[in-house]
Design an enzyme around this catalytic site. Structure first.
Site, mmCIF file in Angstrom:
data_model
loop_
_atom_site.group_PDB
_atom_site.id
_atom_site.type_symbol
_atom_site.label_atom_id
_atom_site.label_comp_id
_atom_site.label_asym_id
_atom_site.label_seq_id
_atom_site.Cartn_x
_atom_site.Cartn_y
_atom_site.Cartn_z
ATOM 1 N N TRP A 139 -65.106 44.887 -75.860
ATOM 2 C CA TRP A 139 -65.911 43.900 -75.119
ATOM 3 C C TRP A 139 -67.252 44.523 -74.752
ATOM 4 C CZ3 TRP A 139 -64.473 39.186 -75.643
ATOM 5 C CH2 TRP A 139 -65.091 38.174 -74.893
ATOM 6 N N ASP A 195 -75.796 42.458 -70.172
ATOM 7 C CA ASP A 195 -76.347 41.353 -69.389
ATOM 8 C C ASP A 195 -75.253 40.328 -69.074
ATOM 9 O OD1 ASP A 195 -76.175 40.496 -72.153
ATOM 10 O OD2 ASP A 195 -77.443 38.796 -71.606
ATOM 11 N N GLU A 198 -73.240 38.996 -71.829
ATOM 12 C CA GLU A 198 -72.324 39.948 -72.471
ATOM 13 C C GLU A 198 -72.784 40.362 -73.855
ATOM 14 O OE1 GLU A 198 -68.615 37.293 -71.938
ATOM 15 O OE2 GLU A 198 -68.267 38.962 -70.581
ATOM 16 N N GLU A 199 -74.079 40.382 -74.080
ATOM 17 C CA GLU A 199 -74.585 40.636 -75.424
ATOM 18 C C GLU A 199 -75.497 41.845 -75.543
ATOM 19 O OE1 GLU A 199 -74.533 36.025 -77.014
ATOM 20 O OE2 GLU A 199 -76.366 36.814 -76.135
ATOM 21 N N GLU A 423 -68.581 23.969 -71.242
ATOM 22 C CA GLU A 423 -69.631 24.988 -71.143
ATOM 23 C C GLU A 423 -70.952 24.447 -71.693
ATOM 24 O OE1 GLU A 423 -69.761 28.380 -74.046
ATOM 25 O OE2 GLU A 423 -69.191 29.534 -72.248
HETATM 26 C C1 NOJ Z 1 -68.479 36.290 -75.974
HETATM 27 C C2 NOJ Z 1 -69.339 36.176 -74.757
HETATM 28 O O1 NOJ Z 1 -68.594 35.593 -73.741
HETATM 29 C C3 NOJ Z 1 -70.575 35.361 -75.037
HETATM 30 O O2 NOJ Z 1 -71.394 35.339 -73.913
HETATM 31 C C4 NOJ Z 1 -71.310 35.931 -76.185
HETATM 32 O O3 NOJ Z 1 -72.435 35.148 -76.472
HETATM 33 C C5 NOJ Z 1 -70.402 36.024 -77.389
HETATM 34 N N1 NOJ Z 1 -69.212 36.801 -77.058
HETATM 35 C C6 NOJ Z 1 -71.103 36.609 -78.599
HETATM 36 O O4 NOJ Z 1 -71.476 37.951 -78.323
HETATM 37 C C1 NOJ Z 2 -69.568 33.552 -71.645
HETATM 38 C C2 NOJ Z 2 -70.741 33.727 -70.757
HETATM 39 O O1 NOJ Z 2 -71.814 34.205 -71.520
HETATM 40 C C3 NOJ Z 2 -70.421 34.687 -69.637
HETATM 41 O O2 NOJ Z 2 -71.515 34.753 -68.758
HETATM 42 C C4 NOJ Z 2 -69.213 34.228 -68.879
HETATM 43 O O3 NOJ Z 2 -68.871 35.194 -67.917
HETATM 44 C C5 NOJ Z 2 -68.046 33.998 -69.811
HETATM 45 N N1 NOJ Z 2 -68.410 33.171 -70.902
HETATM 46 C C6 NOJ Z 2 -66.873 33.349 -69.079
HETATM 47 O O4 NOJ Z 2 -67.259 32.099 -68.579
#
Ligand code: NOJ
Ligand code: NOJ
Length: 572
Positions: A139, A195, A198-199, A423
């Site tokens: 992750w 960030d 999560e990227e 979402e």
């Molecule tokens: C899962 C993350 O929750 C999401 O924010 C991100 O854009 C995708 N992975 C792709 O990296």
């Molecule tokens: C993807 C989002 O990018 C992230 O900010 C969030 O924490 C997770 N989904 C779970 O909602």
């Protein structure tokens, strides 16, 4: 004809805002129950989750959100705690739920996970299984906004408890959790982080902004309950965090660059979310803390909103100064890279927050930075301060209210008839997409509605802060390490040390550290190195400018959490 037109427009405006009023009254309760449904163990869509655990969404495939994120949970409970403490919902069932959240997070905070243990970085872990065990898959970790957001939620509750005669519970139950989170923030704010999306691993505006807020609130709480012995690092670092926060501003393009890495435009709802989640109703339009009505935050908002005008089909044909659907950032491709309900609602929330402050201070100011934002609503407007008695103030604030309602109306238009908030919604036809019933979507809608209703929440002390003239970075706790190496040398030849961290000169042979030969043939040096860190190094010998490295592989040590460490080696 002209008369008719004017009449027609007024009518359209009235109908439009009535329908937003209607949405607020119908969707508000749906949003609240949508949040509660996703909280274990009794939430109707959270069966199997532990008590007080917030499931991100009941979706278990594409995407699988059947986890609890520290960020989502803390933002959701901050909204619930705000409702409890200001009296919107003072029910015992909500109070019980908040107490279960506290219990759940107190436990999760101690769970060892791939980011570390409670004392070696584990607080940066972004998500856990809904039964409070560690998620061990790969992750984007660590994500360092979580501890700050959790601390802010708990401090909000703590402040209310203190005001209502329950200081001992705060000291015994909440404070230890808050203290761990804020020690983590103070130690690590200057380290890279993924960030909030999560990227990208770099530094991130949202993360820095919420870290700054949490530290300030923590210092105030510590003073209130007499726990000041542990806060000297927090007090020392908070001004540095605020100083660093300023560096994200891009003066040429007049927006906040969301991340220091990532290779994108940096236009990102990260920055809008930062503004609403660090809103302080008593801080005026202060730009250093990026308050919603500050010139920088308004300029940034315009750049952010405009970046979506031409990329989503559903935004085509909308006037250039009217509301549009917005997403995480224009380059996004995740799950199709669509508009997000919570991002569009956040634009409205920032504007409602701004309207609230202008109204309470009885004026609004336009600077050269915010002028393009205001010109959207009145092309001939000039920089200056306009009292609430002026027609310029009335024209602008009523246009901005309409603009803000427009973002809610967009979310409304693409909300299905059952009121469920996923979402995302499709960039081409507005149909709901990605995770269903996203807890954070509901929370984002609820807090936007509360801002629209002029709900007053507590200040966090953003007023009157000063930014130090020179920013100091901070590399976290260190330990003192002595390196001894047995190495015979010829006259004029010296032994040096270099390695994988800045304190060991990042593998540079030219700036490597010279060891002392006072105990020849043992050469020695004592350095301060990052605690709890695996560090690689080598000795080198330099004779007449010629560098000789030790043979491979690199040497390595793992430094302890505190104290001192001695490494005894023989030249290889
Ligand atoms: C899962 C993350 O929750 C999401 O924010 C991100 O854009 C995708 N992975 C792709 O990296
Ligand atoms: C993807 C989002 O990018 C992230 O900010 C969030 O924490 C997770 N989904 C779970 O909602």
């Amino acid at each position: 004809m002209r008369r008719f037109l004017v009449c027609g427009l007024a009518l359209v405006g009235a109908v439009f805002s009535q329908s937003v009023d209607t949405y607020v009254s119908t969707e508000g309760p749906i949003a609240k129950s949508g949040m509660l449904a996703n909280i274990g163990p009794n939430g109707s869509k959270a069966a199997g989750a532990s008590p007080g655990v917030v499931v991100a969404s009941p979706s278990t495939t594409n995407p699988d959100y059947w986890y609890t994120w520290i960020r989502d949970s803390s933002l959701v409970f901050k909204a619930l705690i705000d409702q409890y403490t200001v009296g919107i919902d003072r029910t015992s069932s909500l109070r019980n739920l908040i107490d279960e959240f506290v219990t759940a997070e107190t436990y999760i905070q101690q769970v060892s996970n791939p980011s570390g243990t409670v004392s070696t970085g584990g607080l940066g872990e972004p998500k856990f299984n809904v039964n409070e065990t560690a998620f061990t898959g790969s992750w984007g970790r660590p994500q360092r906004d979580g501890p700050a957001l959790r601390a802010t939620a708990m401090i909000t509750y703590a402040n209310w408890l203190i005001a209502n005669g329950n200081t001992s519970w705060v000291t015994n139950t909440l404070w230890p959790v808050i203290e761990l989170d804020l020690n983590y923030v103070a130690d690590n704010w200057n380290q890279s982080t993924f960030d909030l999306w999560e990227e990208i691993s770099s530094s991130s505006f949202f993360t820095t902004a919420v870290q700054h807020r949490a530290l300030r609130q923590g210092i105030t709480l510590a003073n209130a309950i007499g726990q000041t012995s542990v806060t000297s690092l927090w007090s020392a670092q908070a001004p540095n965090v605020l100083c660093f926060l300023q560096s994200y501003w891009n003066p040429t393009s007049a927006y906040v660059t969301a991340n220091t890495g990532g290779g994108r435009s940096g236009i990102d709802s990260n920055t809008v979310l930062a503004s609403i989640h660090t809103f302080d109703p008593l801080a005026g339009c202060d730009a250093t803390t990026f308050q919603p009505c500050s010139d920088k935050a308004l300029s940034n908002l315009k750049v952010y909103v405009d970046s979506f005008r031409s990329i989503y089909t559903i935004n085509s044909g909308i006037a250039s100064s009217a509301a549009v659907a917005t997403g995480r950032y224009p380059e996004d491709v995740y799950q199709g890279g669509n508009p997000w309900y919570l991002c569009t609602a956040a634009v409205a929330e920032q504007l409602y927050d701004a309207l609230q402050v202008w109204s309470s201070q009885g004026s609004l100011s336009i600077t050269s930075i915010s002028l393009p934002f205001f010109q959207q609503f009145s092309s001939g407007v000039a920089t200056g301060t306009y009292a609430s008695s002026t027609s310029t103030y009335s024209t602008l604030t009523s246009a901005i209210k309409t603009f803000a309602d427009g973002f809610i109306a967009i979310d409304q238009m693409y909300t299905p008839t059952n009121g469920g908030l996923a979402e995302q919604f499709s960039r081409s036809n507005g149909a709901p997409l990605s995770a269903v019933d996203l807890t954070w979507s509901y929370a984002g809608m609820l807090t936007a509605f509360e801002a629209r209703n002029n709900t007053q929440f507590a200040s966090w002390g953003a007023s009157g802060l000063t930014v130090p003239s020179a920013c100091q970075s901070y590399s976290g706790p260190t330990v003192t390490v002595t390196f001894n190496v047995y190495a015979t040398t010829v006259y004029g030849e010296n032994i040096y040390l270099t390695g994988s961290v800045a304190a060991l000169e990042n593998w540079s042979p030219t700036s490597a550290l010279l060891l002392s030969s006072a105990d020849y043939p043992t050469w020695s040096i004592t350095v301060d190195l990052p605690a709890n860190t695996n560090i690689e190094y080598k000795y080198i010998r330099i004779y007449n400018g010629a560098v000789t490295w030790e043979s491979d592989p690199n040497m390595s040590i793992t430094t302890p959490a505190s104290g001192t460490y001695t490494e005894n080696d023989t030249w290889r």
